[in-house]
Design a protein around this motif. Sequence first.
Motif, short mmCIF file in Angstrom:
data_model
loop_
_atom_site.label_atom_id
_atom_site.label_comp_id
_atom_site.label_asym_id
_atom_site.label_seq_id
_atom_site.Cartn_x
_atom_site.Cartn_y
_atom_site.Cartn_z
N CYS B 291 0.83 -1.20 0.00
CA CYS B 291 0.00 0.00 0.00
C CYS B 291 0.87 1.25 0.00
CB CYS B 291 -0.90 -0.01 1.24
SG CYS B 291 -2.00 1.39 1.35
N ALA B 292 0.50 2.21 -0.81
CA ALA B 292 1.27 3.46 -0.91
C ALA B 292 1.04 4.33 0.32
CB ALA B 292 0.88 4.21 -2.17
N PHE B 293 -0.06 4.09 1.03
CA PHE B 293 -0.39 4.95 2.17
C PHE B 293 -0.04 4.31 3.50
CE2 PHE B 293 -3.42 5.59 -1.28
CZ PHE B 293 -3.16 6.92 -1.60
N ALA B 294 0.62 3.16 3.46
CA ALA B 294 0.86 2.42 4.70
C ALA B 294 1.75 3.23 5.64
CB ALA B 294 1.51 1.08 4.40
N HIS B 295 1.43 3.19 6.92
CA HIS B 295 2.29 3.80 7.92
C HIS B 295 2.45 2.82 9.08
CE1 HIS B 295 -1.88 5.01 8.41
NE2 HIS B 295 -1.67 5.09 9.70
N ALA B 296 3.13 3.26 10.12
CA ALA B 296 3.53 2.35 11.21
C ALA B 296 2.34 1.57 11.76
CB ALA B 296 4.21 3.14 12.31
N ARG B 297 1.22 2.24 11.90
CA ARG B 297 0.08 1.59 12.53
C ARG B 297 -0.45 0.43 11.67
NH1 ARG B 297 -5.64 4.44 13.60
NH2 ARG B 297 -6.62 2.69 14.66
N CYS B 298 -0.35 0.58 10.36
CA CYS B 298 -0.85 -0.46 9.45
C CYS B 298 -0.11 -1.78 9.65
CB CYS B 298 -0.71 -0.02 8.01
SG CYS B 298 -1.63 1.46 7.61
N GLU B 299 1.17 -1.68 9.97
CA GLU B 299 1.98 -2.90 10.15
C GLU B 299 1.63 -3.59 11.46
OE1 GLU B 299 4.20 -3.89 7.95
OE2 GLU B 299 4.41 -2.13 6.66
N ALA B 300 1.24 -2.77 12.45
CA ALA B 300 1.14 -3.30 13.80
C ALA B 300 -0.27 -3.77 14.15
CB ALA B 300 1.58 -2.23 14.80
N GLU B 301 -1.26 -3.10 13.61
CA GLU B 301 -2.61 -3.32 14.12
C GLU B 301 -3.55 -3.61 12.95
OE1 GLU B 301 -6.00 -0.46 16.07
OE2 GLU B 301 -3.91 0.16 16.20
N ALA B 302 -4.30 -4.69 13.06
CA ALA B 302 -5.25 -5.01 11.99
C ALA B 302 -6.39 -4.01 12.03
CB ALA B 302 -5.77 -6.42 12.17
#
Lengths: 493, 671
Positions: B291-302
């Motif tokens: 995802c081009a908009f992914a940030h730290a939270r996207c990796e950690a939390e569903a």
Amino acid sequence: MNFMVVVLWTDVLLFILLAVCLAYARHAARRPHLRAPWARMARSASGMAAATVLSAFALIGVLDSLHYRPLIEAKPGVPGPARYAVEVRSVLDLVIQGVLGPMAGKSEKTYSAPLATHAFSRENIERPGPDGKPRQVREYPRLANGGAHLKDPAREWAADVATHAVRGMVFGFIAWLALAFVLLGAYAANHQEDGGIAGVWGDAWSGRGRLPWRSILITLLVICLCAGVAATLGSRYHLLGTDKVGQDVLYLALKSVRTALIIGTLTTLVMLPMGVLLGIAAGYFGGWIDDAIQYVYTTLNSIPGVLLIAASVLMMQVAIDANPGWFATAAERADFRLLCLCFILGMMSWTGLCRLMRGEALKLRELEYVQAARAFGVSRLAIIVRHILPNVMHLVIISAVMDFSGMVLTEAVLSYVGVGVDPSMSSFGSMINAARLEMSRDPMVWWSLAAAFFFMLALVLAANLFADAVRDAFDPRLSPKRRRRGLLAKASA
Amino acid sequence: MSAVLEIGGLNTRIETAGGVIRALDDVSFEIARGETFAVVGESGCGKSMTALSIMRLLPEAAWIDSGRVDQEGRRLLELPEYEMRDVRGRRIGMIFQEPATSLNPVMTCGEQIVEVLERHGIARGAAARARALDWLQRVGIPDPAQRMDDYPFQLSGGMKQRVMIALALCSEPEVLIADEPTTALDVTIQAQILDLLVELQRSNGMAMLLITHDLGVVARMAHRVALMYAGEMIEIGSRASFFARPLHPYAARLFAALPGSASRGSPLMTIPGMVPPLTTEFAGCRFAPRCAFAHARCEAEAPGWHMAATDGTTSHRARCHLLEEGEVPPLRAEAGAAAAALPVSQQGALLEVRDLKVHFPIRRGLFRRTVGHVRAVDGVSLTIGAGRTLALVGESGCGKTTVGKGLLQLIAPSAGSIRFDGRELAGAPAKVLRQSRSLMQIVFQDPFASLNPRMRVGEIIAEGMASFGLGVDQAGRDREAASLLAQVGLPADARDRYPHEFSGGQRQRIAIARALAVEPKLIVCDEPTSALDVSVQAQILNLLADLQRERGVALLFITHNLAVVEHLAHDIAVMYLGRIVESGSADEVLRRPRHPYTQALLAAVPRIEGGAEAPQVADRKLFADLPSPANPPAGCHFHTRCSRATAECAAAYPEARIVSQTHRVHCIHAQ
């Protein structure tokens, strides 16, 4: 040197076949797509147990294929070239002689039951009578070798047999422990398993680990126990009795193993090139080539097989009889006949494989990677070798393994009919043939037949189980059965 | 609206050698009476698993871990198997993708319907037969009384799918599950089947779960849409709002990856990376790595479900953190300047085909006498300029693949001339042919059948080079193979691996590299993307465009997918029953089609822009079957299906009408 190495034709072919198998194993080990199905096979418990049994048979067969002629002791003081016995012997003979001692080979006069101390039929014997004069008595004579060490068979026999059976089992168990140690140790060293041999041992019995060691070890234990009992009891008694001319049945059965293996493997070797090449040619080229090959195998298939084989064998027999100078020893003559039988059987049984290959080639020919190769101008031979052959190899392996047991049984039938191997060569078929007339005797002479039956059953059953495991591993459409899980399982439970 | 089918928290697992696959993860949705709920997604995302889980028809290795499937109060996952058999077919009907394999070939169509009716105790004997007849009529089978006693092999693909629909609907189920019902069919047949489903739904009021990968079909059929990704539903919304404003970045990307006239001349948007293997435990958002908009939270939390601004009655929601953070991803990426000119190099004709014919003899009898010919290709003329793309368009069975194979002499042409680069190839001696083989190459449709599974990728690529003696030695060929792999976007270590280790798109790249290895001037692309997902298709189309720009190869693009044609073709030839009925520049054929067949084809393509309001195929005559190429109709081949046909059409095959310098039409009625 006190022996002369004799190389028979079937020995050569058998060792070539072994070398080819080893070369293939090396080749496959380095290619993941070839290794994967064998690795899958190696995970099948029944397949590996069968492989263990087959290895034991193969060991017997290989030992029996190392032939030599012993040196005849020259009379002291008589100079001259070394002379060798006419009789061709094998390493297996040497081993059996070493283990069984005088029991091996022809050591009695005629029939005797398994573990017997006396002959099977009464004879007239001269005995000193009470008055000192010799008197004719009709009784069961003691055997020359079987149970000869017993002074009073009636009293000692049962205890002696039991003691030696137990001793044999103990020996077998010790041999098994040693074997298991060597096998697991080699496996642990090769795979750098955690915990070394102890870890592998633990995994083996708990059913973890990648190989089904538990089944392998249990099978091995059964084989070792049988071998141990055979060694201790067999060196004192005729464990499986003797046949009409007093030969030890156990010895005959062991010698028959090689015949069965040779027929099973060499026939396949003869039939493979014909079946594979003609089948692929028919499927790939189509047109008149296809028509011609199809007509040939359809015609061949419609003639009763036994008839054709009997005719060919008789022709061959005439040729052999007419040229006694071809062979130095009786063993060579028998071997030549065996080889011819393999060829004749091979020529008769390639049609099934050919049909399979034709269908597969018809399918592969239309596949796009073959089309792509044609678009590159790759020659037709190169397409067959590079694109078609590697993609039918799994079918060839499956059918070769499955045909093996069929061939072993065919040999038995042919020898029974009388067109099989040379009478001087022992085979399961000849054993059955020889035993057939004694079935009507009362009491029945059952042990020859029973021994042939059980040895053949073990060999063919192991081959079939092995073939099943190979087919399961190589056939991508079959997937292992799984047990139901999840919600539905709970609901129906 | 009351739900007839409610699915809650469905988790399905599959056991494989590589571990347990989480095929479905917490899938929940409901379908109301009379509603069409479409599930879209790329292959392997769990669409079909959803259908199979509902029907409890999972393969042996799969099981439902937890969840709830309620059909009008029946808890399907708790029913014993014998009761479930009453649900299947009676309450929930199902139609499958492949009509050819879902009918029993040894039972007549009528018997199969009667069997269903009797099994569910709806009717028996004569009454059942009457009902079956009625259903065949309702699904639009012409002459149903006679068709009742026909076996499936006597029917065409479209007819079989109609029988399949009759079979699924004759017991009047409350829910119909249609798993890719039109994927195996041609566009004109697809349009009919979709129309039929809409019509039946309207009269029966059944709920429909439509599973498809085709966003065009969704736009045409669905009331509500769910988008699936990696075993999870990631966006659910009404059709209008889903297509107007996709919420999830994946949805936006997917739209941008669709080829079409808007994307002409510019590269398609692609989605970097690949779908993660479903054996992994996911901590965060499954789409985050791509995802081009992914940030730290996207990796950690569903991410949980987040609503967009509700529009009317249906809520539109997606699993994306961005929505919660109030930052709605930008809309569909605007394509570059609309209809930018495709790069064109004008060098005159590279390939000129005149009157190419490929006839297959039909042999009968003991001596294989030739009793007739299948005229697969019956007089095709084409011209491809150097560095240009000619799209050969037509329905299945029209002979377009045979044209491609005939050009490469994989099938010997029966007549005609093929001039390639000034040299005549038809009937040329074997030596000339062999030389010309390096100039023309082919990329096939099925990436799984086109690579030899027993050869390493390096060997596959080097095969052609070795055959033509290109690259002096093994080392030189290895170097060349490595550079080709880089050019098609594969890592260098791919050379030592086997084809089965690659995905469909990667395999297609290998096939392209193999073709490029011999430096051809023309590549015949035989449906190269029809077995691929939209996002992968975009990558392959971009790759082909790049290669054409860099190397100046001409492409003969054989396809039935008009959207792809709109995206990349310079010229178009439309084929019908072995002949070209219309040819011209892309603009001429797509914007101003003159032949009724071309017009019908273009009208039948379901489009996102139009939605359900798109004009339906008004011309019912088109619904007739494709005639057999062994026995084509007299005169204009198309007159049996053409609404404008007159008696004159049946008299003689129409000569070419020259509309412009490039545009030719074979129709006497073309204006």
